[in-house]
Write a protein that holds these residues in place. Structure first.
Motif, PDB file in Angstrom:
ATOM      1  N   GLU A  71       0.829  -1.208   0.000  1.00 48.88           N
ATOM      2  CA  GLU A  71       0.000   0.000   0.000  1.00 48.88           C
ATOM      3  C   GLU A  71       0.861   1.255   0.000  1.00 48.88           C
ATOM      4  O   GLU A  71       0.582   2.217  -0.715  1.00 48.88           O
ATOM      5  CB  GLU A  71      -0.916   0.010   1.227  1.00 48.88           C
ATOM      6  N   GLN A  72       1.916   1.244   0.797  1.00 50.23           N
ATOM      7  CA  GLN A  72       2.783   2.417   0.898  1.00 50.23           C
ATOM      8  C   GLN A  72       3.543   2.661  -0.396  1.00 50.23           C
ATOM      9  O   GLN A  72       3.682   3.806  -0.832  1.00 50.23           O
ATOM     10  CB  GLN A  72       3.743   2.268   2.077  1.00 50.23           C
ATOM     11  N   VAL A  73       4.019   1.603  -1.027  1.00 47.01           N
ATOM     12  CA  VAL A  73       4.712   1.746  -2.308  1.00 47.01           C
ATOM     13  C   VAL A  73       3.742   2.271  -3.357  1.00 47.01           C
ATOM     14  O   VAL A  73       4.080   3.156  -4.139  1.00 47.01           O
ATOM     15  CB  VAL A  73       5.363   0.410  -2.741  1.00 47.01           C
ATOM     16  N   SER A  74       2.525   1.735  -3.355  1.00 44.26           N
ATOM     17  CA  SER A  74       1.513   2.193  -4.308  1.00 44.26           C
ATOM     18  C   SER A  74       1.212   3.673  -4.109  1.00 44.26           C
ATOM     19  O   SER A  74       1.155   4.446  -5.073  1.00 44.26           O
ATOM     20  CB  SER A  74       0.242   1.364  -4.139  1.00 44.26           C
ATOM     21  N   THR A  75       1.057   4.095  -2.865  1.00 43.01           N
ATOM     22  CA  THR A  75       0.807   5.507  -2.559  1.00 43.01           C
ATOM     23  C   THR A  75       1.991   6.368  -2.980  1.00 43.01           C
ATOM     24  O   THR A  75       1.827   7.442  -3.572  1.00 43.01           O
ATOM     25  CB  THR A  75       0.530   5.693  -1.048  1.00 43.01           C
ATOM     26  N   LEU A  76       3.184   5.894  -2.678  1.00 41.62           N
ATOM     27  CA  LEU A  76       4.391   6.639  -3.047  1.00 41.62           C
ATOM     28  C   LEU A  76       4.489   6.808  -4.562  1.00 41.62           C
ATOM     29  O   LEU A  76       4.763   7.905  -5.056  1.00 41.62           O
ATOM     30  CB  LEU A  76       5.636   5.920  -2.517  1.00 41.62           C
ATOM     31  N   ALA A 129       5.395  14.498 -10.727  1.00 39.53           N
ATOM     32  CA  ALA A 129       6.024  14.575 -12.049  1.00 39.53           C
ATOM     33  C   ALA A 129       5.089  15.226 -13.064  1.00 39.53           C
ATOM     34  O   ALA A 129       5.521  16.045 -13.882  1.00 39.53           O
ATOM     35  CB  ALA A 129       6.416  13.177 -12.518  1.00 39.53           C
ATOM     36  N   ARG A 130       3.800  14.897 -12.996  1.00 40.20           N
ATOM     37  CA  ARG A 130       2.833  15.490 -13.918  1.00 40.20           C
ATOM     38  C   ARG A 130       2.749  16.997 -13.704  1.00 40.20           C
ATOM     39  O   ARG A 130       2.764  17.782 -14.646  1.00 40.20           O
ATOM     40  CB  ARG A 130       1.462  14.852 -13.731  1.00 40.20           C
ATOM     41  N   ARG A 189       2.015   6.724  -6.780  1.00 41.99           N
ATOM     42  CA  ARG A 189       0.967   7.659  -7.221  1.00 41.99           C
ATOM     43  C   ARG A 189       1.353   9.102  -6.931  1.00 41.99           C
ATOM     44  O   ARG A 189       1.193   9.990  -7.766  1.00 41.99           O
ATOM     45  CB  ARG A 189      -0.364   7.329  -6.535  1.00 41.99           C
ATOM     46  N   ASP A 190       1.894   9.342  -5.726  1.00 43.58           N
ATOM     47  CA  ASP A 190       2.296  10.702  -5.366  1.00 43.58           C
ATOM     48  C   ASP A 190       3.445  11.197  -6.247  1.00 43.58           C
ATOM     49  O   ASP A 190       3.463  12.350  -6.671  1.00 43.58           O
ATOM     50  CB  ASP A 190       2.703  10.765  -3.892  1.00 43.58           C
TER      51      ASP A 190
END
Length: 141
Positions: free
Chosen positions: A25-30, A38-39, A32-33
């Protein structure tokens, strides 16, 4: 959501599955953030690049007018010693000669750039594929 999913479980009291789940979950959140950051950065850079390109275009137009004014000035200066028609003709011939040289140089550069495909990278990839095929064949025998 269960009680264990809604709260952070500390390593001393967590099972391996819970720790792996939290890490996922933390890697996924990281990720996404980081993608959102970057966007946002790319949008900002795109705006700046667009503004810069517009300013460069405007500078180019003004430079063209400046060159035109310079050519008129040269023609007027030559008209002081030559007939006006001869001064205008000399300026015109010089401008077309410079344009011809620039066109020939540009054509040469374009011919060197063609084909636009990255031939060196394609050749390198073909060599890599051939090497892998060779290794596979040698491994089977």
């Amino acid at each position: 959501m269960t009680d264990t999913q809604s709260r952070t479980v500390w390593p001393a009291e967590a099972s391996t599955a819970q720790l792996v789940s939290q890490m996922s979950e933390q890697v996924s959140t990281l990720v996404r953030d980081e993608l959102a950051l970057a966007r946002a950065e790319m949008v900002e850079k795109g705006k700046r690049a667009g503004t810069g390109a517009g300013l460069l275009g405007g500078a180019g137009v003004l430079a063209m007018y400046g060159v035109g004014a310079l050519l008129v000035t040269i023609g007027a200066a030559l008209a002081l010693v030559w007939p006006t028609w001869l001064a205008a003709l000399v300026v015109t011939v010089v401008v077309f000669a410079v344009a011809g040289v620039a066109a020939l140089l540009g054509k040469k550069q374009v011919q060197q750039a063609v084909p636009p495909a990255p031939t060196a990278a394609v050749d390198s990839t073909k060599r890599d594929v051939d090497a892998v095929k060779s290794a596979v064949r040698d491994g089977r025998h």
